[in-house]
Design an enzyme around this catalytic site. Sequence first.
Site, short mmCIF file in Angstrom:
data_model
loop_
_atom_site.label_atom_id
_atom_site.label_comp_id
_atom_site.label_asym_id
_atom_site.label_seq_id
_atom_site.Cartn_x
_atom_site.Cartn_y
_atom_site.Cartn_z
N ASP A 1 -30.44 -48.98 -41.22
CA ASP A 1 -29.16 -48.53 -40.69
C ASP A 1 -28.78 -49.31 -39.44
O ASP A 1 -29.64 -49.73 -38.67
CB ASP A 1 -29.27 -47.04 -40.35
CG ASP A 1 -27.91 -46.39 -40.11
OD1 ASP A 1 -26.89 -46.95 -40.56
OD2 ASP A 1 -27.88 -45.32 -39.48
N TRP B 1 -24.05 -53.09 -35.24
CA TRP B 1 -24.59 -54.29 -34.61
C TRP B 1 -23.53 -55.38 -34.58
O TRP B 1 -23.35 -56.07 -33.56
CB TRP B 1 -25.82 -54.76 -35.40
CG TRP B 1 -26.51 -55.97 -34.87
CD1 TRP B 1 -27.55 -56.01 -33.97
CD2 TRP B 1 -26.24 -57.33 -35.21
NE1 TRP B 1 -27.93 -57.30 -33.74
CE2 TRP B 1 -27.15 -58.14 -34.48
CE3 TRP B 1 -25.32 -57.95 -36.07
CZ2 TRP B 1 -27.16 -59.54 -34.59
CZ3 TRP B 1 -25.32 -59.33 -36.16
CH2 TRP B 1 -26.23 -60.12 -35.44
N THR C 1 -25.56 -43.64 -53.05
CA THR C 1 -24.48 -43.21 -53.95
C THR C 1 -23.19 -42.98 -53.17
O THR C 1 -22.10 -43.03 -53.75
CB THR C 1 -24.88 -41.91 -54.68
OG1 THR C 1 -25.38 -40.95 -53.71
CG2 THR C 1 -25.97 -42.17 -55.71
N ASN D 1 -22.30 -44.90 -50.55
CA ASN D 1 -21.81 -46.17 -50.00
C ASN D 1 -20.65 -46.77 -50.79
O ASN D 1 -19.96 -47.67 -50.30
CB ASN D 1 -22.95 -47.20 -49.91
CG ASN D 1 -23.91 -46.93 -48.77
OD1 ASN D 1 -25.07 -47.36 -48.80
ND2 ASN D 1 -23.46 -46.21 -47.75
N TRP D 2 -20.44 -46.26 -52.00
CA TRP D 2 -19.28 -46.72 -52.78
C TRP D 2 -17.97 -46.36 -52.07
O TRP D 2 -16.92 -46.93 -52.38
CB TRP D 2 -19.29 -46.12 -54.18
CG TRP D 2 -20.43 -46.56 -55.04
CD1 TRP D 2 -21.50 -45.81 -55.43
CD2 TRP D 2 -20.62 -47.85 -55.63
NE1 TRP D 2 -22.35 -46.55 -56.21
CE2 TRP D 2 -21.84 -47.80 -56.36
CE3 TRP D 2 -19.88 -49.04 -55.61
CZ2 TRP D 2 -22.32 -48.91 -57.05
CZ3 TRP D 2 -20.38 -50.15 -56.30
CH2 TRP D 2 -21.59 -50.07 -57.01
N ARG E 1 -36.12 -44.62 -39.45
CA ARG E 1 -34.68 -44.85 -39.38
C ARG E 1 -34.30 -45.42 -38.02
O ARG E 1 -34.34 -44.73 -37.02
CB ARG E 1 -33.89 -43.57 -39.64
CG ARG E 1 -32.38 -43.85 -39.60
CD ARG E 1 -31.55 -42.73 -40.16
NE ARG E 1 -30.17 -43.17 -40.31
CZ ARG E 1 -29.25 -42.55 -41.05
NH1 ARG E 1 -29.57 -41.45 -41.70
NH2 ARG E 1 -28.02 -43.02 -41.14
#
Length: 258
Positions: free
Chosen positions: A34, A39, A80, A82-83, A205
Amino acid sequence: MWKFLGHKDNKNSSPKDVQLDYSSIPTHIAIIMDGNGRWAKERNLPRSLGHKAGVETLNKIIKEASDLGIKYLTLYAFSTENWNRPPEEVSALMKLLAEYLKKQLNELHKNNVIVRTIGDISKLPNICVEVLEEAKEKTKNNTGMILNFALNYGGRDEILYAVKNIFKEYNEGKLSKEDIDNLAEQDFSKYLYTQNTPDPDIIIRPSGEQRLSNFMLWQCAYSEFWYSNIKWPDFTEADLHQAIADYQRRDRRFGGIK
């Protein structure tokens, strides 16, 4: 000898700075990669360049994990959800995935890494599916670290996937009502994408967020968690060592007492 393309050493930190107990290296490490977009934003760069920088970090961490003797490394690469990102960002991510595997497959194979996927990769662009299937086929007989790419993956989706497969086997007469009534946790786990893979010992993470984001919901029941404010493109081998060292100092009781 690992010779990853695009690999850049970070001279500001060294894995040797942290003392590890090499007799107690976690078997399975999972990472939520992540912070790429943030960034890039901090540097007034396009988000796509953040993802590209994240791929270079990916190279370093895969190599280091393998060198440490970690048996399973699972990387949350595309969820799922991120679409729902802008189409141009999704397209750039898919292109990076295909390019990465094309460039690195021979190196991964030479270093005995086994490439696998979790999630419904059939929904990915054909070029990604083809290169993933090639990578899995080419490395399937290797005996080194198992590298799981979580792609089009969601923890809730995975649990539904397992339930549907159980129902399918029931309809086909492969399972009886009694079998389902007596289904144990380890039996249910065999229907997940991660079948035959031990639960992660530690989930890492970076980026400052402290949530699972629908990642390995079934498998994380007794996983340790390690959070960091370091964004993924800046994550180094030394940070991986620090996460492992912190893990080794924890007292894992799995609901019991010692």
